[in-house]
Design a protein around this motif. Structure first.
Motif, PDB file in Angstrom:
ATOM      1  N   LEU A 320       0.833  -1.200   0.000  1.00 16.19           N
ATOM      2  CA  LEU A 320       0.000   0.000   0.000  1.00 16.19           C
ATOM      3  C   LEU A 320       0.870   1.253   0.000  1.00 16.19           C
ATOM      4  CD1 LEU A 320      -2.701   1.509   0.328  1.00 16.19           C
ATOM      5  CD2 LEU A 320      -2.534   1.088   2.788  1.00 16.19           C
ATOM      6  N   ARG A 321       1.867   1.268   0.853  1.00 15.49           N
ATOM      7  CA  ARG A 321       2.753   2.440   0.931  1.00 15.49           C
ATOM      8  C   ARG A 321       3.463   2.682  -0.403  1.00 15.49           C
ATOM      9  NH1 ARG A 321       8.035   2.645   2.066  1.00 15.49           N
ATOM     10  NH2 ARG A 321       8.033   0.501   2.853  1.00 15.49           N
ATOM     11  N   LEU A 322       3.958   1.610  -1.016  1.00 13.29           N
ATOM     12  CA  LEU A 322       4.650   1.747  -2.298  1.00 13.29           C
ATOM     13  C   LEU A 322       3.699   2.242  -3.380  1.00 13.29           C
ATOM     14  CD1 LEU A 322       6.851  -1.480  -2.313  1.00 13.29           C
ATOM     15  CD2 LEU A 322       7.566   0.850  -1.821  1.00 13.29           C
ATOM     16  N   LYS A 375     -15.617  -1.969   0.115  1.00 15.63           N
ATOM     17  CA  LYS A 375     -14.322  -2.155  -0.549  1.00 15.63           C
ATOM     18  C   LYS A 375     -13.485  -0.883  -0.468  1.00 15.63           C
ATOM     19  CE  LYS A 375     -15.779  -6.198  -2.056  1.00 15.63           C
ATOM     20  NZ  LYS A 375     -15.348  -7.451  -1.413  1.00 15.63           N
ATOM     21  N   GLU A 376     -13.499  -0.260   0.726  1.00 18.65           N
ATOM     22  CA  GLU A 376     -12.760   0.988   0.928  1.00 18.65           C
ATOM     23  C   GLU A 376     -11.807   0.897   2.119  1.00 18.65           C
ATOM     24  OE1 GLU A 376     -16.654   3.466  -0.691  1.00 18.65           O
ATOM     25  OE2 GLU A 376     -16.007   3.725   1.381  1.00 18.65           O
ATOM     26  N   GLN A 377     -11.554  -0.289   2.593  1.00 13.80           N
ATOM     27  CA  GLN A 377     -10.711  -0.468   3.774  1.00 13.80           C
ATOM     28  C   GLN A 377      -9.260  -0.654   3.332  1.00 13.80           C
ATOM     29  OE1 GLN A 377     -11.001  -4.264   5.939  1.00 13.80           O
ATOM     30  NE2 GLN A 377     -11.431  -3.096   7.785  1.00 13.80           N
ATOM     31  N   LEU A 378      -8.439   0.358   3.561  1.00 10.16           N
ATOM     32  CA  LEU A 378      -7.039   0.294   3.175  1.00 10.16           C
ATOM     33  C   LEU A 378      -6.128   0.023   4.372  1.00 10.16           C
ATOM     34  CD1 LEU A 378      -6.934   3.220   0.583  1.00 10.16           C
ATOM     35  CD2 LEU A 378      -6.906   0.757   0.118  1.00 10.16           C
ATOM     36  N   LEU A 379      -6.306   0.795   5.436  1.00  8.12           N
ATOM     37  CA  LEU A 379      -5.529   0.585   6.655  1.00  8.12           C
ATOM     38  C   LEU A 379      -6.273  -0.373   7.578  1.00  8.12           C
ATOM     39  CD1 LEU A 379      -4.633   4.322   7.302  1.00  8.12           C
ATOM     40  CD2 LEU A 379      -3.123   2.586   6.339  1.00  8.12           C
ATOM     41  N   PHE A 586      -5.735  10.758   0.720  1.00 13.24           N
ATOM     42  CA  PHE A 586      -5.088  11.690   1.636  1.00 13.24           C
ATOM     43  C   PHE A 586      -5.139  11.139   3.065  1.00 13.24           C
ATOM     44  CE2 PHE A 586      -4.406  15.451   4.145  1.00 13.24           C
ATOM     45  CZ  PHE A 586      -3.526  16.201   3.382  1.00 13.24           C
ATOM     46  N   LYS A 587      -6.299  10.642   3.481  1.00  9.93           N
ATOM     47  CA  LYS A 587      -6.453  10.068   4.821  1.00  9.93           C
ATOM     48  C   LYS A 587      -5.514   8.883   5.021  1.00  9.93           C
ATOM     49  CE  LYS A 587      -9.905   7.588   7.637  1.00  9.93           C
ATOM     50  NZ  LYS A 587      -9.335   6.234   7.531  1.00  9.93           N
ATOM     51  N   THR A 588      -5.409   8.048   4.003  1.00  8.65           N
ATOM     52  CA  THR A 588      -4.540   6.869   4.099  1.00  8.65           C
ATOM     53  C   THR A 588      -3.077   7.267   4.231  1.00  8.65           C
ATOM     54  OG1 THR A 588      -6.130   5.637   2.734  1.00  8.65           O
ATOM     55  CG2 THR A 588      -3.935   4.686   3.001  1.00  8.65           C
ATOM     56  N   LYS A 589      -2.652   8.258   3.446  1.00  4.31           N
ATOM     57  CA  LYS A 589      -1.268   8.731   3.537  1.00  4.31           C
ATOM     58  C   LYS A 589      -0.966   9.293   4.921  1.00  4.31           C
ATOM     59  CE  LYS A 589      -0.233   9.842  -1.295  1.00  4.31           C
ATOM     60  NZ  LYS A 589       0.119  10.905  -2.257  1.00  4.31           N
ATOM     61  N   GLN A 590      -1.934  10.023   5.482  1.00  2.00           N
ATOM     62  CA  GLN A 590      -1.757  10.567   6.824  1.00  2.00           C
ATOM     63  C   GLN A 590      -1.669   9.439   7.853  1.00  2.00           C
ATOM     64  OE1 GLN A 590      -1.555  13.959   8.068  1.00  2.00           O
ATOM     65  NE2 GLN A 590      -0.984  14.235   5.935  1.00  2.00           N
TER      66      GLN A 590
END
Length: 638
Positions: A320-322, A375-379, A586-590
């Motif tokens: 995800l980070r990459l 289908k929006e769960q990343l973290l 943006f939320k995920t990056k934070q």
């Protein structure tokens, strides 16, 4: 005399890759050659199939949309914000443009002369790696993945490389070969018997001169272009790309992306004028990397212990980070991470069933709700799930329910160990309230819809976004049909949902300042989830329900569907879809940056450009809330 314009260009470019990888002197040289281009909204930079420009571009202000034409529709692939580069095809593939680039709003872009940039950045390995991988990521969309099986699904980290990237690739020794005069039929038989996807065409000295893959046979033989008895030299791909046996995973990955191939021939000295000793495939590289989604999914499916699943799922965080660092379109990221999350849940349930004394007594469905259901769960987030089981006789109901509650307790405990926290409100299948027969669930939704209050709205909105992750799909479909039948009996329910959807005010105050939390431990922080994401999530849910659209749970896709069926509001819905994806990204990056959920943001830590990007996403929120207020006539609510 100082060049004021060049200095301003320099001050902007130095903050963004790949320009931040150049020395100050070289970057200033480039800045003196930059073209400053003003674009009105809707103005084209280039269109699909245009001849290549002499420049590639960087967004200075505004936003540039990248679109793909398909039949009579154009599909938004990505939006480039300030600092983003686009139009890289001239630098990498030397092919005509594959997308349309249009100013999404009044914009200023910098045109960077390709020839001059190449001269100044010559021999800068870091810049070459960045440009190649950035081009690959911009190429990765629903079209290119279908058009080419050689596009990578992993991209290189921009500044740091893991040890696994630098290790020597594991290639296949003694690959199968044939002569140039071998018939395609003979070569295909060899490939089929050996269960391989390619064969090397070599000369008498075993020097590689070409390669035949399954794609060559499909595209050139199956289509009738050549007879199956034709010599392989007529359909082989040549010249082959060669390397030496010490090539690293990183180098192999870059070379395959650069040449758009899925195979490297390994020769004694690394050239085509040397004996063939092996072959390195795209699959070999992915397996070596370990954090490729295919590899992660295989690890999850083979896992027999919870800790093994956790180890595999943690690799998805690195992935995800990459992906975020390489600016992969969020639609692709969501598909990959959602697939991994669902695979985790499925394997957990399979292991949980094995722990039970008996097999499930009847058919059942495990439902993911909330962000996973959409289908929006990343973290990692807390769990939201439920369970439906097939209707049973009254005398067996208690016993059957006890079985599934126990099964769910095993599953939720394992999910907790993996990293998905228990839901504080216990909205989990291990709670008797959320483990019901199909008829009980139908009655539950009927009660929520017909006897609406604040609690019912909260619960029903969470469970409206369910998706079947494991078990019998038909149970989920039956429940959906029942829900929509009931919803259509009481239009007032939509009014209550609307009131809930617009209760959160605009994220910006009267003077365009961010509305921050005023008390509690997050005082003076901006709640991006409740103030920005939830209004869009709630609006999309309400609108698809009122249009009798089900089995589309993802917020972005819901708005895309709404744009199809309501062309008069197409622009608004498209902007809502983009705004949602940009805010979620943006939320995920934070969250990654601060090792938390990313829900609360300290605005003062953001750059001016980041604040502008956020504010741009807020206008669709206000517009969609105005549409809802009018459409559902909130004055009817007492």
């Amino acid at each position: 005399m100082k060049n004021t314009i060049a200095e301003r260009v320099y001050d902007f470019l130095k903050n963004f890759p790949p320009f931040n990888l150049l020395s100050s002197n070289k970057l200033y040289e480039i800045a003196t050659q930059v073209k400053i281009i003003y674009l009105e909204k809707g103005k084209l930079v280039f269109k699909e199939n245009d001849d290549l420009h002499k420049d590639f571009y960087v967004v200075r202000n505004g936003a540039i949309g990248l679109f793909k034409n398909e039949k009579s529709n154009k599909t938004l692939i990505d939006i480039c914000d300030p600092g983003d580069i686009f139009g890289l095809r001239p630098l990498i593939s030397k092919e005509n443009y594959a997308l349309n680039s249009v100013a999404n709003e009044e914009s200023i872009i910098y045109g960077i002369p390709i020839e001059y940039f190449e001269t100044v950045s010559e021999n800068n390995t870091e810049i070459n790696k960045y440009l190649i991988t950035s081009f690959a990521s911009k190429s990765f969309d629903p079209y290119t993945i279908e058009e080419s099986s050689n596009v990578f699904t992993d991209y290189i980290e921009k500044n740091t490389f893991t040890e696994s990237n630098l290790q020597t690739s594991n290639y296949t020794k003694n690959p199968l070969t044939c002569s140039a005069h071998t018939s395609v039929k003979e070569a295909a038989i060899i490939m089929s018997k050996s269960k391989i996807g390619c064969i090397i065409v070599a000369d008498n000295e075993n020097y590689p001169i070409g390669i035949i893959t399954n794609s060559d046979i499909k595209n050139k033989i199956a289509t009738g272009l050549f007879p199956i008895e034709t010599p392989v030299q007529n359909i082989m791909s040549f010249p082959v790309i060669t390397e030496n046996k010490n090539i690293s995973i990183l180098e192999a990955q870059v070379k395959m992306i650069k040449h758009n191939v899925g195979h490297l021939c390994i020769t004694k000295d690394g050239t085509r004028n040397s004996k063939l000793i092996g072959i390195l495939t795209h699959h070999d590289v992915l397996v070596s990397l370990g954090n490729n989604p295919t590899v992660i999914l295989k690890e999850i499916k083979k896992a027999t212990r919870t800790r093994e699943i956790r180890r595999a799922r943690n690799k998805a965080n690195t992935l995800l980070r990459l992906y975020l660092e390489q600016n992969i379109p969020l639609t692709h990221i969501l598909k990959i991470i959602s697939e991994i999350n669902d695979a985790v849940t499925m394997r957990v349930i399979e292991i949980s069933i094995a722990k039970m004394d008996t097999k499930p007594p009847v058919k059942f469905s495990w439902l993911a709700t909330g962000s996973q259901g959409r289908k929006e769960q990343l973290l990692y987030t807390d769990q939201d799930n439920a369970l439906i089981f097939e209707d049973v006789a009254e005398e067996k109901l208690k016993e059957t329910k006890a079985y599934f509650v126990k099964l769910a307790q095993h599953a939720t405990k394992s999910l907790h160990k993996i990293g998905f926290e228990y839901c504080e409100a216990e909205m989990m299948a291990s709670n008797l309230k959320w483990c019901k027969s199909l008829t009980e669930w139908k009655e539950q939704f009927k009660d929520w819809i017909l006897n609406t209050d604040e609690k019912a709205i909260l619960l029903s909105s969470i469970f409206f976004d369910f998706s079947v992750v494991y078990g019998d799909d038909e149970l989920g479909k039956e429940l959906s049909k029942s829900i929509f039948k009931t919803v259509n009996q009481t239009p007032l329910f939509f009014t209550f949902l609307c009131r809930d959807a617009v209760k959160s005010p605009s994220p910006l105050g009267f003077f365009k300042q961010f509305l921050l939390e005023t008390n509690g431990e997050n005082k003076d922080f901006f709640n991006i989830k409740s103030r920005a994401l939830m209004p869009l999530i709630d609006a999309a849910r309400l609108l698809v329900l009122s249009n009798n659209i089900f089995e589309i749970n993802n917020t972005g896709l819901r708005f895309e569907k709404l744009a199809e069926i309501e062309p008069q509001n197409r622009e608004l819905y498209k902007s809502c879809s983009y705004a949602f994806k940009a805010l979620l990204k943006f939320k995920t990056k934070q969250g990654i940056l601060h090792n938390d959920s990313g829900k609360f943001i300290e605005i003062e830590t953001l750059t001016k450009e980041e604040k502008l990007k956020l504010k741009r996403c807020f206008k669709p929120i206000r517009d969609i809330q105005e549409l809802l207020t009018t459409r559902f006539n909130l004055s009817r609510v007492v």
